[in-house]
Design a protein around this motif. Sequence first.
Motif, PDB file in Angstrom:
ATOM      1  N   ALA A  96       0.833  -1.203   0.000  1.00 27.45           N
ATOM      2  CA  ALA A  96       0.000   0.000   0.000  1.00 27.45           C
ATOM      3  C   ALA A  96       0.868   1.253   0.000  1.00 27.45           C
ATOM      4  O   ALA A  96       0.557   2.229  -0.693  1.00 27.45           O
ATOM      5  N   ARG A  97       1.966   1.242   0.751  1.00 27.04           N
ATOM      6  CA  ARG A  97       2.866   2.404   0.769  1.00 27.04           C
ATOM      7  C   ARG A  97       3.512   2.621  -0.590  1.00 27.04           C
ATOM      8  O   ARG A  97       3.669   3.757  -1.042  1.00 27.04           O
ATOM      9  N   ILE A 147      -3.801   1.554   5.921  1.00 25.96           N
ATOM     10  CA  ILE A 147      -2.505   1.321   6.569  1.00 25.96           C
ATOM     11  C   ILE A 147      -2.631   1.544   8.075  1.00 25.96           C
ATOM     12  O   ILE A 147      -2.119   0.762   8.883  1.00 25.96           O
ATOM     13  N   ALA A 148      -3.326   2.608   8.457  1.00 28.54           N
ATOM     14  CA  ALA A 148      -3.519   2.881   9.885  1.00 28.54           C
ATOM     15  C   ALA A 148      -4.300   1.754  10.548  1.00 28.54           C
ATOM     16  O   ALA A 148      -3.970   1.316  11.662  1.00 28.54           O
ATOM     17  N   TRP A 206      -4.462  -1.414   9.565  1.00 23.54           N
ATOM     18  CA  TRP A 206      -3.613  -2.599   9.650  1.00 23.54           C
ATOM     19  C   TRP A 206      -2.592  -2.448  10.775  1.00 23.54           C
ATOM     20  O   TRP A 206      -2.296  -3.408  11.477  1.00 23.54           O
ATOM     21  N   GLY A 207      -2.048  -1.250  10.941  1.00 26.43           N
ATOM     22  CA  GLY A 207      -1.106  -1.005  12.038  1.00 26.43           C
ATOM     23  C   GLY A 207      -1.770  -1.197  13.391  1.00 26.43           C
ATOM     24  O   GLY A 207      -1.176  -1.783  14.305  1.00 26.43           O
ATOM     25  N   LYS A 208      -3.008  -0.706  13.520  1.00 25.77           N
ATOM     26  CA  LYS A 208      -3.742  -0.906  14.775  1.00 25.77           C
ATOM     27  C   LYS A 208      -4.033  -2.382  15.011  1.00 25.77           C
ATOM     28  O   LYS A 208      -4.006  -2.851  16.154  1.00 25.77           O
ATOM     29  N   ARG A 209      -4.308  -3.111  13.936  1.00 29.28           N
ATOM     30  CA  ARG A 209      -4.569  -4.537  14.075  1.00 29.28           C
ATOM     31  C   ARG A 209      -3.321  -5.262  14.582  1.00 29.28           C
ATOM     32  O   ARG A 209      -3.404  -6.100  15.482  1.00 29.28           O
ATOM     33  N   ILE A 210      -2.157  -4.912  14.024  1.00 35.19           N
ATOM     34  CA  ILE A 210      -0.904  -5.514  14.500  1.00 35.19           C
ATOM     35  C   ILE A 210      -0.700  -5.195  15.972  1.00 35.19           C
ATOM     36  O   ILE A 210      -0.365  -6.069  16.776  1.00 35.19           O
ATOM     37  N   ARG A 211      -0.903  -3.931  16.340  1.00 28.64           N
ATOM     38  CA  ARG A 211      -0.725  -3.523  17.733  1.00 28.64           C
ATOM     39  C   ARG A 211      -1.691  -4.266  18.651  1.00 28.64           C
ATOM     40  O   ARG A 211      -1.309  -4.782  19.708  1.00 28.64           O
ATOM     41  N   ARG A 212      -2.948  -4.377  18.233  1.00 31.32           N
ATOM     42  CA  ARG A 212      -3.962  -5.060  19.050  1.00 31.32           C
ATOM     43  C   ARG A 212      -3.626  -6.543  19.213  1.00 31.32           C
ATOM     44  O   ARG A 212      -3.697  -7.082  20.315  1.00 31.32           O
ATOM     45  N   TYR A 213      -3.256  -7.208  18.128  1.00 26.35           N
ATOM     46  CA  TYR A 213      -2.906  -8.627  18.199  1.00 26.35           C
ATOM     47  C   TYR A 213      -1.683  -8.845  19.075  1.00 26.35           C
ATOM     48  O   TYR A 213      -1.627  -9.800  19.852  1.00 26.35           O
ATOM     49  N   THR A 214      -0.679  -7.958  18.952  1.00 31.57           N
ATOM     50  CA  THR A 214       0.544  -8.100  19.745  1.00 31.57           C
ATOM     51  C   THR A 214       0.249  -7.913  21.223  1.00 31.57           C
ATOM     52  O   THR A 214       0.751  -8.674  22.072  1.00 31.57           O
ATOM     53  N   GLU A 215      -0.571  -6.906  21.550  1.00 29.53           N
ATOM     54  CA  GLU A 215      -0.937  -6.678  22.949  1.00 29.53           C
ATOM     55  C   GLU A 215      -1.707  -7.864  23.504  1.00 29.53           C
ATOM     56  O   GLU A 215      -1.475  -8.298  24.639  1.00 29.53           O
ATOM     57  N   ARG A 216      -2.593  -8.435  22.706  1.00 25.72           N
ATOM     58  CA  ARG A 216      -3.367  -9.587  23.152  1.00 25.72           C
ATOM     59  C   ARG A 216      -2.445 -10.777  23.397  1.00 25.72           C
ATOM     60  O   ARG A 216      -2.578 -11.492  24.391  1.00 25.72           O
TER      61      ARG A 216
END
Length: 145
Positions: free
Chosen positions: A61-62, A115-116, A118-128
């Motif tokens: 996407a970038r 992109i934002a 997807w970044g939040k999804r990565i952050r949420r999954y990592t925190e979980r």
Amino acid sequence: MLVTYLEASRDLCETDSILFSAALAVCRIIGAKVSTARRATGNSSAIPAWRRRIEERIAKARALIGRLICFRTGNNRPRILRTVRMAFAGTNVSLSQPDITQKLTERIDDLKQRIAAWGKRIRRYTERSTRFNQNRLFQSDQKRL
């Protein structure tokens, strides 16, 4: 036969390969099943597959945003034109429309929002995942936590 190869080995990596080959030969002789798939590929990455996939989407996407911005600034190279056409595939937007800059801006904003997300999804999954591992560690061994 193994002794001659081991004496001739120069480093630890070569010694490891010789010992692995010998163990594999013994397993074949006695008929034991051995899975060499993990060793052959060497793809035991610490990054989970879901995260790699999302990061690849973000990178694509970038790159697309970069090419759309290049086109908006006046770059009309064939590769850029082809990418812009692919970006608007499935919509009835042609590159010769008078309001193409507005459509480009909307598409770029849409990609930035994705992109934002997807970044939040990565952050949420990592925190979980971190929370899950900490809870499991707390239940099993509180001192190590």
